[in-house]
Scaffold this active site. Structure first.
Site, PDB file in Angstrom:
ATOM      1  N   SER A  14      12.703 -41.786 -24.573  1.00 46.36           N
ATOM      2  CA  SER A  14      12.504 -40.353 -24.858  1.00 46.36           C
ATOM      3  C   SER A  14      12.357 -40.065 -26.347  1.00 46.36           C
ATOM      4  CB  SER A  14      13.664 -39.528 -24.276  1.00 46.36           C
ATOM      5  OG  SER A  14      13.788 -39.732 -22.893  1.00 46.36           O
ATOM      6  N   GLY A  16       9.392 -39.756 -27.816  1.00 40.61           N
ATOM      7  CA  GLY A  16       8.197 -38.962 -28.050  1.00 40.61           C
ATOM      8  C   GLY A  16       6.919 -39.772 -28.070  1.00 40.61           C
ATOM      9  N   LYS A  17       6.881 -40.861 -27.301  1.00 43.53           N
ATOM     10  CA  LYS A  17       5.645 -41.648 -27.231  1.00 43.53           C
ATOM     11  C   LYS A  17       4.502 -40.813 -26.678  1.00 43.53           C
ATOM     12  CE  LYS A  17       7.026 -45.027 -24.628  1.00 43.53           C
ATOM     13  NZ  LYS A  17       8.389 -44.535 -24.312  1.00 43.53           N
ATOM     14  N   CYS A 379       4.283 -20.894  -6.278  1.00 43.03           N
ATOM     15  CA  CYS A 379       4.342 -21.806  -5.135  1.00 43.03           C
ATOM     16  C   CYS A 379       5.500 -21.426  -4.201  1.00 43.03           C
ATOM     17  CB  CYS A 379       4.433 -23.248  -5.621  1.00 43.03           C
ATOM     18  SG  CYS A 379       4.063 -24.468  -4.321  1.00 43.03           S
ATOM     19  N   PHE A 380       6.588 -22.184  -4.199  1.00 41.41           N
ATOM     20  CA  PHE A 380       7.748 -21.844  -3.378  1.00 41.41           C
ATOM     21  C   PHE A 380       8.303 -20.481  -3.778  1.00 41.41           C
ATOM     22  CE2 PHE A 380      12.318 -22.931  -2.106  1.00 41.41           C
ATOM     23  CZ  PHE A 380      12.070 -22.719  -0.767  1.00 41.41           C
ATOM     24  N   MET A 382       6.514 -17.894  -4.591  1.00 42.33           N
ATOM     25  CA  MET A 382       5.732 -16.903  -3.858  1.00 42.33           C
ATOM     26  C   MET A 382       6.171 -16.846  -2.398  1.00 42.33           C
ATOM     27  SD  MET A 382       1.750 -16.705  -2.687  1.00 42.33           S
ATOM     28  CE  MET A 382       2.189 -17.214  -1.012  1.00 42.33           C
ATOM     29  N   HIS A 509      -0.218 -23.668  -8.800  1.00 38.46           N
ATOM     30  CA  HIS A 509       0.569 -23.926 -10.011  1.00 38.46           C
ATOM     31  C   HIS A 509      -0.275 -23.632 -11.256  1.00 38.46           C
ATOM     32  CE1 HIS A 509       4.206 -25.861  -8.306  1.00 38.46           C
ATOM     33  NE2 HIS A 509       3.383 -26.169  -7.318  1.00 38.46           N
ATOM     34  N   GLU A 511       0.602 -23.120 -14.206  1.00 38.17           N
ATOM     35  CA  GLU A 511       1.149 -23.736 -15.420  1.00 38.17           C
ATOM     36  C   GLU A 511       0.429 -25.027 -15.787  1.00 38.17           C
ATOM     37  OE1 GLU A 511       3.991 -25.230 -12.078  1.00 38.17           O
ATOM     38  OE2 GLU A 511       2.712 -23.493 -12.508  1.00 38.17           O
TER      39      GLU A 511
END
EC number: 6.3.4.2
Length: 537
Positions: A14, A16-17, A379-380, A382, A509, A511
């Site tokens: 973690s 930031g690759k 999604c869920f 909604m 979705h 996003e």
């Protein structure tokens, strides 16, 4: 000739690759090059589609329906280039192909081994689908020294030998931990990481050093000496307050130019106007708006990574800081909701699966609807909005979703009615899931149509349940507008309550298609409504 860049990591995970790979891709794009970014994950799952978010974080869905690592979201958001199923592979997918080929006799009776058979599949993945690009950046998941990552490191070592330095570059990302008592950055972990990488035959060409404070020239020279890398190719990666500051920070450190110099490519000027505009907007964001995310995995922000970023994109658009308030849906009740959602300007219920925490989400949706607070259900989210409306506005008290309730009025039903629950297994789960980009037709004059400024859109999906169309008429009689449908009109894609300030639910979705320089229209309108609500209160 395509140039290959491999991004590896050491010391800790973690680091930031993914952001480094995405940033470099964007910087090369800004110089006029065509870039593709790929992720190679060493876990044995075929893909993350059935993995618990606590294990993996968000599942990022591509246009062609691949369920992938969240890093592909970074790649898309930074470059604006849509990822596809050819941009992600796992050890599980590799072994699945290998064992299938072995059973079909494709190995002609030879002993099937990690080298060369597993490594050849990895190499084929990396070296294929290269048409139309100048650079392919491959991020290797995990850290150097992980036993499960060894076949990947061996494969890229072989590619390095095959292509030579003219067309192959290794970037290694490490951590320089700061020891407060000693008041210095420690270089020893980086030394050991580089040593471990060299032990498997890979010598990094560029060393990117992550640190929480500036790295002095003396420290860079020391790293250069001890790791046997020219100081010019030791690149600082200092912590940033916002991930969208990372690409410009790398540009200022010369990472993009160092890559071109390594490949003996003429260094061209960068077109970074839109990124400088993002930075200026972030600096000018003095006002803030508070958005509550009603979540099952409230402690694991990576489970909702794209939602968080899409909200930030809309904030950048309006020059507003998005103050996220994470609400544990399991602990939300009618008695404590007023206190929990005090001074909230907007409520968002994201996607998800399973019955746990649904009661709290429905309570939050009712609170948003009855108090006229801007609401966005995804999604869920909604689906639960339609259940809340059915139960509390229309009067269908036993309204349920078929996902986890057998008895009751099924407001939400399976897309594939012929698929029995007993048949929904890991093996065939994808057959029951509606995955990837699908077209959607919007109704003119609705909130959705006005937001998109179009009546035909394409959005990404990941669901196996839908609104039961038998209830459309009774919903419409109570003021609900169905403003978006699938092309065959079988699936409700968007619902609205136009008499409220802003109440929208979408089956897809949105996003996944939002970018920092091109915020998604629905998130723009949601944040606009939240800002207006904030000003009124």
């Amino acid at each position: 000739m395509v140039h290959f860049i491999f991004v590896t990591g050491g010391v800790v995970s973690s680091l930031g690759k993914g952001l480094t790979a995405a940033s470099l891709a964007m910087l090369l794009q800004a110089k006029g090059f065509r870039v593709s970014v790929r992720k190679l994950d060493p876990y044995l799952n075929i893909d993350p589609g059935t993995m618990n978010p606590h294990e993996h974080g968000e599942v990022y869905v591509t246009d062609d329906g691949a369920e992938t690592d969240l890093d592909l979201g970074h790649y898309e958001r930074f470059t604006g280039v849509s990822a596809c199923k050819f941009d992600s592979i796992t050890t599980g997918a590799i072994y699945s192909k290998l064992l299938k080929d072995e059973r079909l006799g494709n190995y002609a009776g030879v002993t099937v081994q990690v080298i060369p058979h597993v490594t050849n599949i990895i190499k084929d993945f990396i070296l294929s689908n290269t048409k139309g690009v100048d650079f392919i950046i491959c991020e290797i998941g995990g850290t150097v020294g992980d036993i499960e990552g060894l076949p990947f490191f061996e494969a890229i070592r072989q590619i390095g030998n095959q292509l030579k330095s003219e067309n192959c570059l290794f970037i290694h990302l490490t951590l320089l931990p700061y020891v407060k008592t000693a008041r210095e950055l420690k270089i020893k972990p980086t030394q050991h990481s580089v040593k471990a990488l060299r032990a498997i035959g890979i010598s990094p060409n560029i060393l990117v050093c992550r640190a929480e404070r500036n790295i002095s020239k003396g420290e860079i020279d020391k790293i250069s000496l001890l790791c046997n890398i020219e100081s010019e190719y030791v690149v600082p990666a200092i912590d940033q307050k916002n991930i969208y500051l990372v690409p410009i920070a790398y540009h200022n450190s010369g990472l993009d130019n160092k890559v071109l110099k390594f490949f003996n490519i003429n260094i061209m000027p960068s077109k970074l106007d839109k990124w400088h505009d993002i930075i200026n907007r972030l600096k000018d964001s003095n006002s803030k708006v508070r958005i509550a995310i009603i979540a099952k995995y409230h402690k694991l922000k990576d489970a909702y990574k794209s939602v968080i970023e899409a909200l930030d994109h809309a904030g950048i658009y309006y020059k507003y800081k998005i103050d996220l308030v994470w609400i544990n849906a399991e602990n939300l009740t009618e008695e404590n909701i007023n206190k929990k959602l005090l001074d909230i300007d907007g409520i968002l219920v994201p996607g998800g699966f399973g019955e746990r925490a649904t009661k709290g989400k429905i309570i939050a949706i009712k609170y948003a609807r009855t108090n006229n607070i801007p609401f966005f259900g995804i999604c869920f989210g909604m689906q639960l909005a339609t259940i809340e409306i059915a139960q509390n506005l229309i009067g269908i008290k036993d309204a349920v979703t078929e996902e986890f309730k057998v008895d009751g009025t099924k407001i939400i039903e399976k897309i594939n009615k012929n698929c029995e629950d007993s048949k929904i297994t890991i093996e065939n789960v994808k057959k029951t899931m509606r995955l990837g980009s699908y077209p959607c037709s919007l109704v003119a004059g609705t909130i959705a149509a006005n937001a998109y400024k179009s009546l035909e859109i394409n959005e990404r999906h990941r669901h196996r349940y839908k609104f039961n169309n038998e209830f459309q008429n009774i919903f419409e009689k109570h003021g609900i507008v169905f403003s978006g449908f699938s092309k065959d009109e079988e699936i409700v894609e968007i619902i609205e309550l136009p008499l409220l300030r802003w109440f929208v639910g979408v089956q897809f979705h949105p996003e996944f298609k939002s970018k920092p320089f091109e915020a998604h229209p629905l998130f723009i309108q949601f944040i606009k409504a939240a800002i207006e609500y904030n000003k009124c209160n």
